[in-house]
Design a protein around this motif. Sequence first.
Motif, PDB file in Angstrom:
ATOM      1  N   SER A  70       0.828  -1.201   0.000  1.00 17.64           N
ATOM      2  CA  SER A  70       0.000   0.000   0.000  1.00 17.64           C
ATOM      3  C   SER A  70       0.864   1.253   0.000  1.00 17.64           C
ATOM      4  O   SER A  70       0.607   2.206  -0.735  1.00 17.64           O
ATOM      5  CB  SER A  70      -0.929  -0.009   1.212  1.00 17.64           C
ATOM      6  N   SER A  71       1.899   1.251   0.805  1.00 19.82           N
ATOM      7  CA  SER A  71       2.821   2.382   0.859  1.00 19.82           C
ATOM      8  C   SER A  71       3.526   2.578  -0.479  1.00 19.82           C
ATOM      9  O   SER A  71       3.649   3.704  -0.971  1.00 19.82           O
ATOM     10  CB  SER A  71       3.847   2.153   1.969  1.00 19.82           C
ATOM     11  N   ASP A  74       1.091   4.038  -2.987  1.00 23.71           N
ATOM     12  CA  ASP A  74       0.885   5.474  -2.762  1.00 23.71           C
ATOM     13  C   ASP A  74       2.030   6.286  -3.357  1.00 23.71           C
ATOM     14  O   ASP A  74       1.808   7.331  -3.973  1.00 23.71           O
ATOM     15  CB  ASP A  74       0.753   5.776  -1.266  1.00 23.71           C
ATOM     16  N   LYS A  75       3.261   5.796  -3.191  1.00 23.04           N
ATOM     17  CA  LYS A  75       4.419   6.479  -3.778  1.00 23.04           C
ATOM     18  C   LYS A  75       4.344   6.452  -5.302  1.00 23.04           C
ATOM     19  O   LYS A  75       4.677   7.426  -5.968  1.00 23.04           O
ATOM     20  CB  LYS A  75       5.722   5.825  -3.309  1.00 23.04           C
ATOM     21  N   ILE A  77       1.625   6.327  -7.192  1.00 20.55           N
ATOM     22  CA  ILE A  77       0.593   7.268  -7.633  1.00 20.55           C
ATOM     23  C   ILE A  77       1.105   8.697  -7.564  1.00 20.55           C
ATOM     24  O   ILE A  77       0.889   9.486  -8.489  1.00 20.55           O
ATOM     25  CB  ILE A  77      -0.692   7.084  -6.799  1.00 20.55           C
ATOM     26  N   ALA A  78       1.808   9.039  -6.492  1.00 21.03           N
ATOM     27  CA  ALA A  78       2.369  10.389  -6.371  1.00 21.03           C
ATOM     28  C   ALA A  78       3.354  10.659  -7.502  1.00 21.03           C
ATOM     29  O   ALA A  78       3.377  11.761  -8.072  1.00 21.03           O
ATOM     30  CB  ALA A  78       3.053  10.546  -5.017  1.00 21.03           C
ATOM     31  N   LYS A 126      -4.809  17.516  -7.568  1.00 22.31           N
ATOM     32  CA  LYS A 126      -4.322  16.397  -8.378  1.00 22.31           C
ATOM     33  C   LYS A 126      -4.831  16.452  -9.810  1.00 22.31           C
ATOM     34  O   LYS A 126      -5.000  15.431 -10.458  1.00 22.31           O
ATOM     35  CB  LYS A 126      -4.683  15.069  -7.721  1.00 22.31           C
TER      36      LYS A 126
END
Length: 155
Positions: A70-71, A74-75, A77-78, A126
């Motif tokens: 998950s982490s 998230d990275k 997607i950023a 975004k």
Amino acid sequence: MASSISNDLYLSNLQKKERQTGSNILGKDDFMKILMTQLQNQDPSSPMEDKEFISQMATFSSLEQMTNMSSSFDKFIAQQYDNLFIQQSSLIGKNVTYLQETQDESGAVKTESKESKVKAVLFENKEAKFQLADGNVIGSNSITQVSNEDVQASK
């Protein structure tokens, strides 16, 4: 030279602290605390079965892998948002044709095609937005054409 141990490190002080987050979601640290408490308080005459312990460790391992994934996601997607912003910045200085909705005196909504030069790219919530030379700020979904031609020369 004598060194002293901080009172914050005593087990009794650590156990008094309450969760600060107020969340009902258990994380991997919470799971490990529960497992350690269970191991410390088990009955020595009938310890936890190997199968049960292995099952709980497998559950912990799965939880840790999901948290790490998950982490990482998230990275990822950023990073995709950063890439999108860099790609959209290539439109600076280009002429765009875009659709703009306006209301006439009677309240009817009409869509008209306009042309302008992209002056800047903004990234809000975004989403890439384009600041145009005519003062409008539009989203990428409004753009119908991109060109290198001068807007004034094409008219």
